[in-house]
Write a protein that holds these residues in place. Structure first.
Motif, PDB file in Angstrom:
ATOM      1  N   LEU A  67       0.858  -1.183   0.000  1.00  0.00           N
ATOM      2  CA  LEU A  67       0.000   0.000   0.000  1.00  0.00           C
ATOM      3  C   LEU A  67       0.896   1.234   0.000  1.00  0.00           C
ATOM      4  N   ARG A  68       0.757   2.078  -1.026  1.00  0.00           N
ATOM      5  CA  ARG A  68       1.635   3.263  -1.100  1.00  0.00           C
ATOM      6  C   ARG A  68       0.814   4.533  -0.959  1.00  0.00           C
ATOM      7  N   VAL A  69       0.497   4.863   0.266  1.00  0.00           N
ATOM      8  CA  VAL A  69      -0.386   6.007   0.490  1.00  0.00           C
ATOM      9  C   VAL A  69       0.122   6.931   1.577  1.00  0.00           C
ATOM     10  N   ASN A  74       4.373   7.469  -1.549  1.00  0.00           N
ATOM     11  CA  ASN A  74       2.981   7.880  -1.502  1.00  0.00           C
ATOM     12  C   ASN A  74       2.510   8.199  -2.914  1.00  0.00           C
ATOM     13  N   ASP A  75       1.719   7.305  -3.488  1.00  0.00           N
ATOM     14  CA  ASP A  75       1.247   7.502  -4.862  1.00  0.00           C
ATOM     15  C   ASP A  75      -0.210   7.940  -4.903  1.00  0.00           C
ATOM     16  N   LEU A  76      -0.804   8.213  -3.733  1.00  0.00           N
ATOM     17  CA  LEU A  76      -2.252   8.428  -3.664  1.00  0.00           C
ATOM     18  C   LEU A  76      -2.775   9.444  -4.678  1.00  0.00           C
ATOM     19  N   TYR A  84      -1.207   3.402 -14.294  1.00  0.00           N
ATOM     20  CA  TYR A  84      -0.298   2.353 -13.817  1.00  0.00           C
ATOM     21  C   TYR A  84       0.193   2.512 -12.387  1.00  0.00           C
ATOM     22  N   HIS A  85      -0.368   3.468 -11.633  1.00  0.00           N
ATOM     23  CA  HIS A  85      -0.070   3.527 -10.196  1.00  0.00           C
ATOM     24  C   HIS A  85      -1.336   3.201  -9.419  1.00  0.00           C
ATOM     25  N   HIS A  86      -1.183   2.373  -8.418  1.00  0.00           N
ATOM     26  CA  HIS A  86      -2.316   2.041  -7.559  1.00  0.00           C
ATOM     27  C   HIS A  86      -1.980   2.378  -6.118  1.00  0.00           C
TER      28      HIS A  86
HETATM   29 MG    MG Z   1       6.966   5.131  -7.317  1.00  0.00          MG
END
Ligand code: MG
Ligand code: ATP
Length: 870
Positions: A67-69, A74-76, A84-86
């Motif tokens: 989870l990148r948030v 942090n891709d939120l 392509y980012h989740h």
């Molecule tokens: Mg990245």
């Protein structure tokens, strides 16, 4: 190729290279205060890279939920806008812990992609670390030379520190990496710009799919690098991106991972994906976010007001907001996507199936409550708009709406633009920066390097058997924060101190030197498998042997509450049913808290039954039966209940009292008789389908009854020692209600009288009927008088004041006709005059009130009122 097959091919490929397949660890890790969520495949294995624990196997392969948030990754804000980012994604990985290194990692990655998956070599590029002067590192020619064996040299590109040097955080294991990129554009596009010019340029069809990290350094607090004693391989491939390549589509959202969810969104919201940019973004946001939220809830992390729970709440609210704004959904609907999600992914992630009902309930309730917030926010925003002069709405007000009421700023901006108004964005940003600075200052922490006194990585926990023991300090470091000042963290060669975990708080106690110097241990925590003791100061002679002593009293009370927690869990499952699952627990010396899934209120009769169940087991004097260090599988066979938070390779401890058997690392009583007694003090809901019970045991129960008894005696005395105090109290209540009614009637009459008097006191100021006066009436009396007078005049300006319970209240009434013709505004009047009484308020342009804590200011306020008419 179906996504299911893509995942299993990856795992079986590395299995054929002697890797052990392990399941994904939960996204919410225990024992790692530095990380809220797993944000890369390596996070669950950190302790192996740090050398704090030995891996069970030197080669591992897995698909890890990430989870990148928040934090470093942090891709939120990108999610939904690109393809392509989740927030939540799966990272496929192969791992070598001190085993194979660059040569094999590179050769196998290549073999898998080009031979097993059959990806065309001509769409692949790889990068190698170009070196960094800052760190005194040369180019990674080793990796370059291995790549050369597989791929044409013009397809091997140099990458800088930002892209090709992977670091876990500011400190810790790190190393150069090689990324593999794909170029899935059409031949036509490729002819225009060569793929190598688009690598790492955020092009949606030229993306990184796999990162091979060569862990060989350790970054120290001062920024310098040292070699790791052993070298490791850590790779991460984005599963959804790989599916995009293998399924021949141009977006992750067009793979079978997402299309079933998107079809469902289209059906529910009556929209079509792929026709309108804004709608598409919203659909992608929702399809992505429902996965993140559902997986988190399944992992035991519920939305809440702080920490990890707050991050989850924010993700869900972002989805609601996009649905509300762009898909026009004003009622809950995201929870309805859980069905298809669990049917599509439930095989790979069974927790989605077993917890489906809970996930739906929680999401639905969150949606409902946020939609209410949005409704309220709209009302407040309208009010702000009404009070706005000119065409720009104040940034400060918009910030208040955002900060205090949780109303999203982009929604504010959108609504204003629909009304042809502008938002003072600069002002908003200023407020936002101010707030950020405040919270940054409050949470700033600087962590020093460890000073190693004894090079001994093995640390033994002896706290199950001993409360005191002789210890040596093996290492320590200083941690400074604004909030807590300077603290020291000490590690011993062995320790009796129980570190916070499994819901139970950490032990407190002290260290004593041979000379009698005492240093208090204020808390104990575990970080990456190391037990850390917190102190305010360091002992003066660090190299001595110390007596480490745990506070017996606090420990025993915690133990009592912990065992009672297990018995409570057993009681709930027996009495309410097997659907009850633990959702959280807190065990402290002074009580316990237990959160569990259950869909209705626990009735008072059931609560009594539950207490009786637990107390029967306390009276039954059940002895503790403990097994340490048994493999998880064995414990599960014996019937122990697995809770979230366990991960692969954990050996576990089982705790049995009679029929209650749980996996648990906590501290327990030797016999249930030591608990003395169990008493529930509260029961209630904390979220949809989640209940919380708070209870006490041991001495706290005695105190509870003593306190209650005392309160009861006092109450009885106040009731003149009535024989039947309950009846006496009811009598008083009835009498009170009657009196209230009488008073109300009297006040109404009084208001009428007063009205007559006030009418005579009106003066004319510039053609307006004016009066400013203090009255002896309550708030509703004042309002009645004002409105009744208002009925008789259409050019009235009243400022009436009163004092209620020592607090000042100003009420301003202005005839509607005056509001229209003179631009007078009662809301503004009370806000401005509120300063005299040290308070504030608001209301409507024709009637508004302000409360304040300074009744002395009333006189001034009344004097100032006249100025509005002159
Ligand atoms: Mg990245
Ligand atoms: P990018 O630059 O594309 O954001 P990254 O450098 O952040 O990628 P890594 O941290 O190296 O990526 O993660 C390893 C792999 O995980 C990437 O190669 C990519 O395939 C995948 N990945 C990273 N972030 C995401 C995300 N937000 N959503 C989906 N996949 C991701």
């Amino acid at each position: 190729m179906k996504s299911q097959d893509i995942r299993s091919k990856f795992l079986s490929f590395f299995e054929s290279k002697n890797h052990n397949i392990v399941p994904s660890a939960p996204m919410v890790l225990k024992d790692d205060p530095t990380l809220m969520f797993v944000n890369a495949g390596m996070a669950p294995f950190k302790e192996y890279f740090l050398g704090n624990a030995e891996p069970k196997s030197k080669r591992i392969t897995d698909s890890q939920k990430c989870l990148r948030v928040s934090g470093k990754h942090n891709d939120l804000e990108e999610v939904g806008y690109d393809t392509y980012h989740h927030t939540l994604f799966e990272m496929l990985g192969n791992w070598s812990f001190g085993d194979y290194f660059k040569k094999e990692a590179i050769a196998w990655a290549w073999e898998l992609l080009t031979e097993v998956y059959g990806i065309d070599k001509d769409i692949l590029y790889v990068t190698v670390f170009e070196g960094s002067d800052e760190d005194g590192l040369a180019k990674d020619t080793e990796a370059y030379d291995y790549w050369k064996e597989h791929i044409a040299e013009e397809r091997i590109l140099n990458g800088n520190k930002k892209d090709n040097f992977w670091e876990m955080g500011d400190q810790g294991p790190c190393g150069p990496c090689s990324e593999i990129h794909v170029d899935i554009r059409s031949e036509e596009e490729k002819a225009k710009i060569p793929g190598k010019d688009l690598i790492n340029k955020d092009h949606p069809q030229v993306v990184e799919i796999w990162n091979l990290v060569f862990m060989q350094y350790n970054r120290k607090a001062n920024g310098s690098l040292e070699n790791l004693p052993e070298k490791h391989i850590d790779t991460g491939m984005g599963f959804e991106r790989l599916c995009m390549v293998l399924q021949g589509v141009q977006s992750n959202y067009d793979t079978d991972v997402f299309t079933p969810i998107i079809r469902e969104i289209e059906t529910i919201t009556n929209t079509v994906y792929g026709k309108n940019d804004k709608v598409d973004v919203a659909i992608r946001v929702i399809a992505d976010h429902v996965r993140a939220v559902a997986f988190s809830i399944a992992d035991g992390q519920l939305p809440s007001n702080n920490g990890a729970g707050y991050v989850i709440r924010r993700i869900l609210r972002r989805a609601v907001r996009y649905g509300f704004t762009f898909l026009n959904k004003k009622e809950p609907f995201i929870y309805r996507l859980v069905e298809v999600l669990s049917s599509k992914m439930g095989t790979a992630f069974p927790e989605l199936k077993t917890q489906k009902q809970l996930i739906e309930n929680v999401i639905k309730e969150e949606e409902q409550s946020f939609l209410r917030t949005l409704d309220q926010g709209l009302v407040l925003l309208n009010r702000i708009v009404e009070e706005t002069k000119g065409d720009t709405v104040s940034g400060e007000k918009a910030f208040e709406l955002y900060d205090t009421y949780g109303f999203p700023i982009d929604l504010t901006a959108l609504i204003l633009s629909e009304k042809d108004l502008k938002l003072d964005e600069e002002g908003f940003d200023k407020e936002l920066q101010k707030q950020k600075k405040r919270s940054r200052v409050a949470s700033e922490v600087s962590t020093g390097d460890w000073t190693v006194l004894i090079d001994d990585s093995v640390q033994e926990f002896v706290g199950y058997d001993y409360l005191e023991t002789n210890v040596k300090i093996t290492r320590y470091r200083k941690v400074s924060s604004k909030k807590e000042g300077d603290m020291y963290q000490l590690v011993f060669n062995l320790t009796p101190f129980y570190p916070e975990g499994g819901g139970q708080v950490g032990d407190k106690g002290y260290l004593e030197s041979a000379q009698g110097e005492v240093v208090y241990i204020l808390d104990t925590k575990k970080e990456n498998n190391v037990i850390i003791h917190f102190t305010k100061e360091l002992p003066s002679h660090l190299n001595e042997t110390f007596r480490a002593v745990v506070s017996n009293e606090l420990r025993e009370l915690s133990a009592s509450n912990h065992t009672a927690t297990h018995l409570l869990h057993q009681a709930l499952r027996t009495i309410l049913g097997d659907h009850v699952e633990q959702k959280g627990s807190l065990v402290k010396p002074d009580g316990l808290r237990f959160d569990f899934s259950h869909f209705s209120k626990v009735t008072p009769e059931q609560l009594i039954e539950i207490e009786d169940f637990v107390n029967a087991r306390i009276e039954g004097k059940l002895p503790l039966v403990e097994h340490r260090n048994i493999p998880m599988e064995k414990a599960l066979e014996e019937g122990a209940m697995a809770l979230f938070g366990e991960k692969y390779g954990d050996t576990v401890r089982t705790i049995r009292f009679g029929q209650s058997i749980e996996l648990c690392g906590g501290i327990h009583v030797k016999n249930t008789a030591d608990i003395w007694h169990f008493k529930i003090v509260s029961e209630g809901a904390i979220a949809a389908g989640i209940r919380r019970i708070e209870a006490i045991t041991n001495r706290a129960v005695k105190d509870f009854y003593l306190d209650n008894n005392k309160a009861y005696s006092e109450m009885k005395a106040l009731l003149n020692n009535a024989k039947e105090p309950v009846k006496a109290l009811q009598g008083l209540q009835n009498e009170n209600a009657d009196l209230k009614k009488q008073i109300e009637a009297l006040l109404k009459d009084k208001a009428k009288d007063i009205k007559g008097t006030l009418k005579n006191e009106l003066t004319t100021v510039n053609g307006v009927q004016f009066l400013a006066k203090q009255l002896d009436l309550d708030a509703s009396g004042i309002k009645d008088v004002a409105f009744e007078l208002g009925n008789e005049f259409d050019n009235l300006f009243l400022l009436l004041a009163t004092v209620i319970n020592g607090k000042a209240l100003l009420s301003c009434y202005i005839s509607k006709a005056l509001v229209a013709s003179n631009g007078l505004n009662a809301g503004q009047v009370v806000r401005e005059l509120g300063k005299y009484i040290q308070g504030g308020g608001g209301g409507q342009p024709f009637f508004a009130t302000a409360g304040g804590k300074n009744p002395e200011g009333i006189e001034e306020a009344l004097k100032a009122a006249r100025e509005y008419l002159t």
